[in-house]
Design a protein around this motif. Sequence first.
Motif, PDB file in Angstrom:
ATOM      1  N   VAL A 121      35.486  41.611  44.847  1.00  0.00           N
ATOM      2  CA  VAL A 121      34.702  40.859  43.870  1.00  0.00           C
ATOM      3  C   VAL A 121      33.887  41.859  43.068  1.00  0.00           C
ATOM      4  CG1 VAL A 121      32.811  39.232  43.548  1.00  0.00           C
ATOM      5  CG2 VAL A 121      34.576  38.762  45.256  1.00  0.00           C
ATOM      6  N   THR A 122      34.045  41.823  41.761  1.00  0.00           N
ATOM      7  CA  THR A 122      33.319  42.723  40.880  1.00  0.00           C
ATOM      8  C   THR A 122      32.558  41.891  39.861  1.00  0.00           C
ATOM      9  OG1 THR A 122      35.012  44.431  41.134  1.00  0.00           O
ATOM     10  CG2 THR A 122      33.478  44.662  39.286  1.00  0.00           C
ATOM     11  N   VAL A 123      31.253  42.109  39.803  1.00  0.00           N
ATOM     12  CA  VAL A 123      30.399  41.376  38.878  1.00  0.00           C
ATOM     13  C   VAL A 123      29.866  42.364  37.845  1.00  0.00           C
ATOM     14  CG1 VAL A 123      28.425  39.843  38.622  1.00  0.00           C
ATOM     15  CG2 VAL A 123      29.764  39.825  40.748  1.00  0.00           C
ATOM     16  N   SER A 124      30.196  42.131  36.595  1.00  0.00           N
ATOM     17  CA  SER A 124      29.756  43.030  35.524  1.00  0.00           C
ATOM     18  C   SER A 124      28.445  42.540  34.924  1.00  0.00           C
ATOM     19  CB  SER A 124      30.824  43.121  34.444  1.00  0.00           C
ATOM     20  OG  SER A 124      31.025  41.862  33.847  1.00  0.00           O
ATOM     21  N   SER A 125      27.652  43.494  34.475  1.00  0.00           N
ATOM     22  CA  SER A 125      26.342  43.135  33.901  1.00  0.00           C
ATOM     23  C   SER A 125      26.437  42.878  32.403  1.00  0.00           C
ATOM     24  CB  SER A 125      25.345  44.252  34.178  1.00  0.00           C
ATOM     25  OG  SER A 125      25.822  45.467  33.648  1.00  0.00           O
TER      26      SER A 125
END
Length: 125
Positions: A121-125
């Motif tokens: 899971v990758t959450v970008s800002s």
Amino acid sequence: QVQLVESGGGLVQAGGSLRLSCAVSGGTFSGYAMGWFRQAPGKEREFVAAINWSGNTVDYGDSVKGRFTISRDNAKNTVYLQMNSLRPEDTAVYYCAGDPTTLRVPLRGVDYDYWGQGTQVTVSS
């Protein structure tokens, strides 16, 4: 042989949502407590959420309380993790785990006997 297979990971923007699934085969899923853990690069494995065999008892790590929801469908041998209001610090590999030996909600990784391979899971800002 018990197998756990996670799915549903991916890339999402901050504030977004994802739902992870973990399908279990080869065992008596309805008798297992199930948990979700995560591990970010360079960090220790972290408890995320857990649910008992019936689904009427759950617990969450402090960092995800109020944002994540764990649930299960014993008819489908699947446990879910609904993740809302995602933050960049939620970026990690997420693992599901199964414990066939307890009626309670295990909070420690060492309590679990079975593990999936993980989903990113990758959450970008």
